[in-house]
Scaffold this motif. Structure first.
Motif, PDB file in Angstrom:
ATOM      1  N   ARG A 113      27.933  43.717  30.153  1.00 17.86           N
ATOM      2  CA  ARG A 113      27.832  42.907  31.356  1.00 17.86           C
ATOM      3  C   ARG A 113      28.958  41.881  31.527  1.00 17.86           C
ATOM      4  N   PRO A 114      29.506  41.256  30.453  1.00 20.02           N
ATOM      5  CA  PRO A 114      30.620  40.318  30.675  1.00 20.02           C
ATOM      6  C   PRO A 114      31.824  40.984  31.339  1.00 20.02           C
ATOM      7  N   ARG A 115      32.172  42.184  30.885  1.00 15.71           N
ATOM      8  CA  ARG A 115      33.299  42.899  31.490  1.00 15.71           C
ATOM      9  C   ARG A 115      32.986  43.273  32.939  1.00 15.71           C
ATOM     10  N   GLN A 116      31.766  43.726  33.191  1.00 15.48           N
ATOM     11  CA  GLN A 116      31.373  44.095  34.551  1.00 15.48           C
ATOM     12  C   GLN A 116      31.412  42.892  35.481  1.00 15.48           C
ATOM     13  N   GLN A 117      30.958  41.739  34.980  1.00 15.71           N
ATOM     14  CA  GLN A 117      30.977  40.540  35.811  1.00 15.71           C
ATOM     15  C   GLN A 117      32.401  40.082  36.076  1.00 15.71           C
ATOM     16  N   ALA A 118      33.264  40.165  35.064  1.00 14.72           N
ATOM     17  CA  ALA A 118      34.675  39.807  35.260  1.00 14.72           C
ATOM     18  C   ALA A 118      35.298  40.715  36.314  1.00 14.72           C
ATOM     19  N   ALA A 119      34.951  42.006  36.279  1.00 11.92           N
ATOM     20  CA  ALA A 119      35.466  42.944  37.287  1.00 11.92           C
ATOM     21  C   ALA A 119      34.972  42.568  38.675  1.00 11.92           C
ATOM     22  N   LEU A 120      33.714  42.138  38.775  1.00 10.93           N
ATOM     23  CA  LEU A 120      33.169  41.721  40.066  1.00 10.93           C
ATOM     24  C   LEU A 120      33.886  40.479  40.596  1.00 10.93           C
ATOM     25  N   VAL A 121      34.226  39.561  39.715  1.00  4.76           N
ATOM     26  CA  VAL A 121      34.946  38.352  40.129  1.00  4.76           C
ATOM     27  C   VAL A 121      36.313  38.724  40.691  1.00  4.76           C
ATOM     28  N   VAL A 122      37.025  39.613  39.993  1.00  4.36           N
ATOM     29  CA  VAL A 122      38.350  40.039  40.474  1.00  4.36           C
ATOM     30  C   VAL A 122      38.214  40.791  41.795  1.00  4.36           C
ATOM     31  N   GLU A 123      37.171  41.599  41.899  1.00  4.64           N
ATOM     32  CA  GLU A 123      36.923  42.319  43.155  1.00  4.64           C
ATOM     33  C   GLU A 123      36.673  41.333  44.297  1.00  4.64           C
ATOM     34  N   GLU A 124      35.972  40.252  44.007  1.00  4.03           N
ATOM     35  CA  GLU A 124      35.735  39.233  45.024  1.00  4.03           C
ATOM     36  C   GLU A 124      37.034  38.543  45.427  1.00  4.03           C
ATOM     37  N   ILE A 125      37.919  38.309  44.470  1.00  4.21           N
ATOM     38  CA  ILE A 125      39.235  37.737  44.779  1.00  4.21           C
ATOM     39  C   ILE A 125      39.970  38.633  45.768  1.00  4.21           C
ATOM     40  N   SER A 126      39.927  39.942  45.528  1.00  2.00           N
ATOM     41  CA  SER A 126      40.594  40.884  46.424  1.00  2.00           C
ATOM     42  C   SER A 126      40.012  40.811  47.830  1.00  2.00           C
ATOM     43  N   GLY A 127      38.688  40.749  47.927  1.00  2.00           N
ATOM     44  CA  GLY A 127      38.048  40.670  49.237  1.00  2.00           C
ATOM     45  C   GLY A 127      38.397  39.391  49.972  1.00  2.00           C
ATOM     46  N   GLU A 185      45.674  44.245  47.047  1.00  2.00           N
ATOM     47  CA  GLU A 185      45.649  45.616  46.533  1.00  2.00           C
ATOM     48  C   GLU A 185      45.730  45.637  45.006  1.00  2.00           C
ATOM     49  N   THR A 186      46.554  44.766  44.457  1.00  2.00           N
ATOM     50  CA  THR A 186      46.722  44.741  43.005  1.00  2.00           C
ATOM     51  C   THR A 186      45.460  44.243  42.308  1.00  2.00           C
ATOM     52  N   THR A 187      44.811  43.237  42.892  1.00  2.00           N
ATOM     53  CA  THR A 187      43.568  42.752  42.281  1.00  2.00           C
ATOM     54  C   THR A 187      42.474  43.817  42.348  1.00  2.00           C
ATOM     55  N   THR A 188      42.510  44.650  43.375  1.00  2.00           N
ATOM     56  CA  THR A 188      41.572  45.776  43.431  1.00  2.00           C
ATOM     57  C   THR A 188      41.814  46.725  42.266  1.00  2.00           C
ATOM     58  N   ASP A 189      43.078  46.981  41.970  1.00  2.00           N
ATOM     59  CA  ASP A 189      43.425  47.842  40.827  1.00  2.00           C
ATOM     60  C   ASP A 189      42.952  47.222  39.514  1.00  2.00           C
ATOM     61  N   ILE A 190      43.126  45.907  39.383  1.00  2.00           N
ATOM     62  CA  ILE A 190      42.690  45.219  38.160  1.00  2.00           C
ATOM     63  C   ILE A 190      41.182  45.344  37.998  1.00  2.00           C
ATOM     64  N   SER A 191      40.469  45.133  39.092  1.00  2.00           N
ATOM     65  CA  SER A 191      39.010  45.233  39.047  1.00  2.00           C
ATOM     66  C   SER A 191      38.573  46.637  38.638  1.00  2.00           C
ATOM     67  N   ARG A 192      39.233  47.647  39.179  1.00  2.00           N
ATOM     68  CA  ARG A 192      38.870  49.031  38.862  1.00  2.00           C
ATOM     69  C   ARG A 192      39.062  49.319  37.375  1.00  2.00           C
ATOM     70  N   GLU A 193      40.173  48.847  36.821  1.00  2.00           N
ATOM     71  CA  GLU A 193      40.426  49.097  35.409  1.00  2.00           C
ATOM     72  C   GLU A 193      39.421  48.363  34.523  1.00  2.00           C
ATOM     73  N   LEU A 194      39.030  47.174  34.917  1.00  2.00           N
ATOM     74  CA  LEU A 194      38.027  46.444  34.143  1.00  2.00           C
ATOM     75  C   LEU A 194      36.685  47.176  34.187  1.00  2.00           C
ATOM     76  N   PHE A 195      36.319  47.685  35.355  1.00  2.00           N
ATOM     77  CA  PHE A 195      35.081  48.457  35.471  1.00  2.00           C
ATOM     78  C   PHE A 195      35.127  49.690  34.571  1.00  2.00           C
ATOM     79  N   GLU A 196      36.339  50.260  34.416  1.00  2.00           N
ATOM     80  CA  GLU A 196      36.501  51.458  33.594  1.00  2.00           C
ATOM     81  C   GLU A 196      36.711  51.117  32.125  1.00  2.00           C
TER      82      GLU A 196
END
Length: 349
Positions: free
Chosen positions: A150-164, A269-280
């Protein structure tokens, strides 16, 4: 809901096991404190469980001993409850107990005075609490893997929110939409709550691997996510300044160079890529190339830019450094990826 269901099932199993140990193995009759203590201890976060087990058992020991002794001499009744609670909580406080232990002493003394008044039962009740606490610790040792993911998933969600937020900022600037600018500013301010949750989840994940021998091998990965929270915190702080200045530009109808809007789009766009990699479950090193390009492009000052535009450009540059560190790059190397600013005049083509 899935995480809550796992917690509920864990509490149910813990209570049942504690009851079985106290009745089946120890032969106790109606071991009330065993399942109750198990549920109370399992209800705390992993980092608090060791301390909570000690406090609960100590509180039960003080409360049950005083309650049992008092009832044996004076019997049960309203005034006995008052005296027992005051004495039990006072003794716990004098022993330097915290609020939880002091409260537990009062609660257990009331239970003994009213429901468990049989003489000579104090040690048995305390032992039941030991059983419940021990079962809770045992369940902690075989903790599920969810607190590690969950910590990694939440970090990915935060980065995804930055992108949005960056995407909506660009749209507000292009369309000169004051309402969208205000809503995006509120959204940027609310992002702090998501980061706070990420910190809490990270602390819990670290507590799990430290408490559970079978999860100890996951410590490097959990610690790596914890290390990402500092640059992520700085990125969000810089984002809030950027969005606030963008909102001001919209409200005041200040021009923002098209080149700066493209920088914002590229950063989104780059933060979206970061979020995707964290989710993966990967360190987002692939984003470094894109961040480097943004850093180089952000070094060019557009002479037509006003105050708001330059503040935004400065925050973009700071965010690039923060996000490069989020990919695991040291601060010195991240700074080198963002060259010094230079003016780009009309004569430069």
């Amino acid at each position: 809901m899935a995480s809550r269901l796992a917690f509920i099932v864990q509490c149910g199993l813990g209570a049942a096991v504690a009851w079985w140990v106290a009745t089946g193995l120890l032969g106790h009759v109606r071991p009330f404190f065993a399942p109750v203590t198990a549920i109370v201890c399992l209800g705390m976060s992993y980092g608090q469980r060791l301390r909570r087990v000690g406090e609960v058992m100590s509180g039960v020991a003080v409360g049950v001993f005083i309650g049992d002794a008092f009832v044996h001499v004076f019997g049960s009744g309203s005034w006995q409850i008052v005296v027992v609670v005051v004495i039990s909580m006072s003794v716990a406080a004098l022993l330097g107990a915290g609020m939880i232990l002091t409260t537990q002493a009062g609660v257990q003394s009331v239970i003994v005075t009213t429901l468990v008044a049989g003489p000579g039962q104090g040690f048995t009740r305390w032992l039941d609490a030991v059983v419940g606490g021990s079962v809770a610790l045992l369940f902690t040792l075989v903790a599920p893997a969810a607190p590690l993911r969950r910590p990694r998933q939440q970090a990915a969600l935060v980065v995804e929110e930055i992108s949005g937020i960056l995407t909506d900022t660009v749209r507000a600037l292009r369309e000169k939409d004051g309402d969208l600018a205000s809503a995006t500013l509120s959204r940027a301010r609310d992002s702090e709550g998501m980061l706070t949750e990420a910190r809490a989840l990270s602390a819990e994940g670290i507590a799990v691997v430290r408490l559970s021998p079978i999860r100890r091998r996951h410590l490097p990965g959990v610690q790596a996510i914890a290390d990402l929270l500092e640059p992520l915190d700085r990125a969000i702080r810089n984002l809030r300044v950027l969005v606030r200045r963008a909102a001001i530009a919209v409200w005041r109808d200040e021009p923002v160079p098209t080149a700066y809007l493209r920088l914002l789009e590229a950063l989104a766009e780059t933060t979206t890529d970061i979020s995707r990699e964290l989710f993966e479950r990967r360190l987002p090193t692939h984003a470094r190339v894109g961040l480097h390009r943004i850093g180089e492009a952000s070094a060019v000052i557009d002479p037509s830019s006003g105050l708001s535009g330059e503040v935004m450009r400065a925050q973009i540059r700071s965010m690039v450094v923060d996000l490069l560190m989020l990919t695991g790059m040291p601060l010195d190397e991240a700074r080198e990826m963002v060259p010094e600013s230079m003016t780009h005049g009309p004569e430069d083509g």
